[in-house]
Design a protein around this motif. Sequence first.
Motif, PDB file in Angstrom:
ATOM      1  N   LEU A  55     -22.553  -4.237 -23.745  1.00 33.99           N
ATOM      2  CA  LEU A  55     -22.940  -5.634 -23.569  1.00 33.99           C
ATOM      3  C   LEU A  55     -24.134  -6.033 -24.438  1.00 33.99           C
ATOM      4  O   LEU A  55     -24.538  -7.200 -24.421  1.00 33.99           O
ATOM      5  N   VAL A  56     -24.676  -5.085 -25.184  1.00 33.38           N
ATOM      6  CA  VAL A  56     -25.866  -5.375 -25.993  1.00 33.38           C
ATOM      7  C   VAL A  56     -25.619  -6.558 -26.927  1.00 33.38           C
ATOM      8  O   VAL A  56     -26.468  -7.444 -27.091  1.00 33.38           O
ATOM      9  N   ASP A  57     -24.455  -6.589 -27.549  1.00 32.30           N
ATOM     10  CA  ASP A  57     -24.148  -7.655 -28.506  1.00 32.30           C
ATOM     11  C   ASP A  57     -23.577  -8.908 -27.833  1.00 32.30           C
ATOM     12  O   ASP A  57     -23.200  -9.860 -28.524  1.00 32.30           O
ATOM     13  N   ARG A  58     -23.508  -8.902 -26.503  1.00 33.35           N
ATOM     14  CA  ARG A  58     -22.953 -10.043 -25.775  1.00 33.35           C
ATOM     15  C   ARG A  58     -24.032 -10.750 -24.952  1.00 33.35           C
ATOM     16  O   ARG A  58     -23.720 -11.551 -24.077  1.00 33.35           O
ATOM     17  N   GLN A  59     -25.303 -10.457 -25.230  1.00 39.18           N
ATOM     18  CA  GLN A  59     -26.379 -11.055 -24.444  1.00 39.18           C
ATOM     19  C   GLN A  59     -26.498 -12.548 -24.719  1.00 39.18           C
ATOM     20  O   GLN A  59     -26.222 -13.023 -25.826  1.00 39.18           O
ATOM     21  N   LEU A  60     -26.926 -13.276 -23.705  1.00 40.23           N
ATOM     22  CA  LEU A  60     -26.892 -14.734 -23.747  1.00 40.23           C
ATOM     23  C   LEU A  60     -28.252 -15.382 -23.976  1.00 40.23           C
ATOM     24  O   LEU A  60     -28.322 -16.463 -24.558  1.00 40.23           O
ATOM     25  N   LEU A  61     -29.322 -14.763 -23.511  1.00 39.23           N
ATOM     26  CA  LEU A  61     -30.625 -15.409 -23.651  1.00 39.23           C
ATOM     27  C   LEU A  61     -31.136 -15.290 -25.087  1.00 39.23           C
ATOM     28  O   LEU A  61     -31.015 -14.230 -25.712  1.00 39.23           O
ATOM     29  N   VAL A  62     -31.718 -16.372 -25.571  1.00 36.40           N
ATOM     30  CA  VAL A  62     -32.281 -16.405 -26.923  1.00 36.40           C
ATOM     31  C   VAL A  62     -33.736 -16.851 -26.823  1.00 36.40           C
ATOM     32  O   VAL A  62     -34.130 -17.542 -25.879  1.00 36.40           O
ATOM     33  N   PRO A  63     -34.588 -16.468 -27.785  1.00 37.92           N
ATOM     34  CA  PRO A  63     -35.993 -16.909 -27.745  1.00 37.92           C
ATOM     35  C   PRO A  63     -36.115 -18.394 -28.037  1.00 37.92           C
ATOM     36  O   PRO A  63     -35.521 -18.907 -28.992  1.00 37.92           O
ATOM     37  N   LEU A  64     -36.884 -19.087 -27.212  1.00 39.54           N
ATOM     38  CA  LEU A  64     -37.125 -20.520 -27.385  1.00 39.54           C
ATOM     39  C   LEU A  64     -38.584 -20.804 -27.722  1.00 39.54           C
ATOM     40  O   LEU A  64     -38.888 -21.698 -28.510  1.00 39.54           O
ATOM     41  N   VAL A  65     -39.501 -20.046 -27.107  1.00 37.69           N
ATOM     42  CA  VAL A  65     -40.945 -20.176 -27.369  1.00 37.69           C
ATOM     43  C   VAL A  65     -41.529 -18.776 -27.466  1.00 37.69           C
ATOM     44  O   VAL A  65     -41.252 -17.929 -26.615  1.00 37.69           O
ATOM     45  N   ARG A  66     -42.325 -18.526 -28.508  1.00 37.76           N
ATOM     46  CA  ARG A  66     -43.016 -17.253 -28.650  1.00 37.76           C
ATOM     47  C   ARG A  66     -44.505 -17.517 -28.771  1.00 37.76           C
ATOM     48  O   ARG A  66     -44.930 -18.257 -29.664  1.00 37.76           O
ATOM     49  N   ALA A  67     -45.284 -16.921 -27.880  1.00 38.48           N
ATOM     50  CA  ALA A  67     -46.746 -17.069 -27.891  1.00 38.48           C
ATOM     51  C   ALA A  67     -47.147 -18.541 -27.986  1.00 38.48           C
ATOM     52  O   ALA A  67     -48.068 -18.906 -28.708  1.00 38.48           O
ATOM     53  N   GLY A  68     -46.411 -19.379 -27.255  1.00 30.20           N
ATOM     54  CA  GLY A  68     -46.743 -20.793 -27.188  1.00 30.20           C
ATOM     55  C   GLY A  68     -46.157 -21.643 -28.292  1.00 30.20           C
ATOM     56  O   GLY A  68     -46.271 -22.873 -28.248  1.00 30.20           O
TER      57      GLY A  68
END
Length: 440
Positions: A385-398
Amino acid sequence: MSTAELGLPVDVPSTALFTDRYELTMLQAALRSGAAQRRSVFEAFTRRLPEGRRYGVVAGTGRVLDAVENFRFDAPVLDFLRRERVVDEATLEWLAGYRFTGDIWGYPEGEVYFPGSPVLRVEGTFAEAVVLETVVLSILNHDSAIAAAASRMAVAAGGRPLMEMGARRTHELAAVAASRAAYVGGFRTSSNLAAGFRYGIPTVGTSAHAFTLLHDTERDAFTAQVESLGRGTTLLVDTYDVATAVRAAVEIAGPELGAVRIDSGDLLLLAHRVRQQLDDLGAEQTRIVVTSDLDEYAIASLAAAPVDSYGVGTSLVTGSGHPTCSMVYKLVARAAGGEPLVPVAKKSMGGKTSVGGRKWAARRVDEDGVAVAEVVGSGAVPEDLVDRQLLVPLVRAGEVVGREPLEAAHVRHIEARAGLPLSATQLSRGEPALPTEQTT
């Protein structure tokens, strides 16, 4: 696409007061106890889908990012809080320097979700994350509800274009957000000029019954509209007698008439009669647009009718009976100092329990690429499932890193919906199209 991306000037006010008082009173108490700086993880999710819905649609992510960027306690806001004695001076001093400096992950906008899906994950100190709860939920609950209704309507339309026309049926600001969410869910145009200005959504519209009634005769009204807007315009033909209006419309505009709109009556019967009449008059390319209190069921009932596009208002902007998705924003993990995160969860009765731990989510598919399960876990991600993950980064360190054009969310939703089992698009009541598997 946001206003900033379009290069358009707009006054963006602070979003800091789009919140509930208890967010700030919790903050004050946490600052006093020393727990405010504990590393915390909050997640937004829903425990169940609205009754009868097979899937949810993530919408409003772009607006959440704008809200986080503009979550600032400026002088007028601080003066209000001081005057109303909402919090003490120490808390006001902390709020004056507030900037979200944490990380936000989430399902990308347009993706589908199911019960328990961690649609948004906010990581930071308790103090900076807890105050975002109300504005995050306000946006996600509204926009995702509209997008889900729009998606069902797009399925029912079977590829025929959909126009959002609900501005007069809701709050003026909600109307703009609804237009954006409808676009994510499958609509292509809007009657709302503010939505066009702010988000670049194509706008449409020609005339209402008032324009016809203004003139001495229907022919005078049609002539004025064609002379002003051209032969490709859409003429509203149900003010008086539909057959008479269609004949006049073609006589005035010729076979190049763009479209006729029907806004009342037996739409199925009238669509067939009008199509036959248009063809007999040589206007084979003139399109038929129908409006009049449509929802997904009414649209589906017109599947066999010679209708070219639909205009939808009231049902769309009210979520077609489900104006919220019942998303919640819960603390799921926290840590003191440099210690490891500790899962925490509400365990009360009445179906309001939640699962602790910082979670990942992935979608399992079968050999044909069709989704079979939503897998949510807090431990290691299984290799398959590693390549099927759904969450993506939207904010990094503000800093916002996940902003994208609105069109990307529109296309993503079409692709995500196409990857679901066929049962997902049935309008009849049923269980979620995918089971949610919780793993540790």
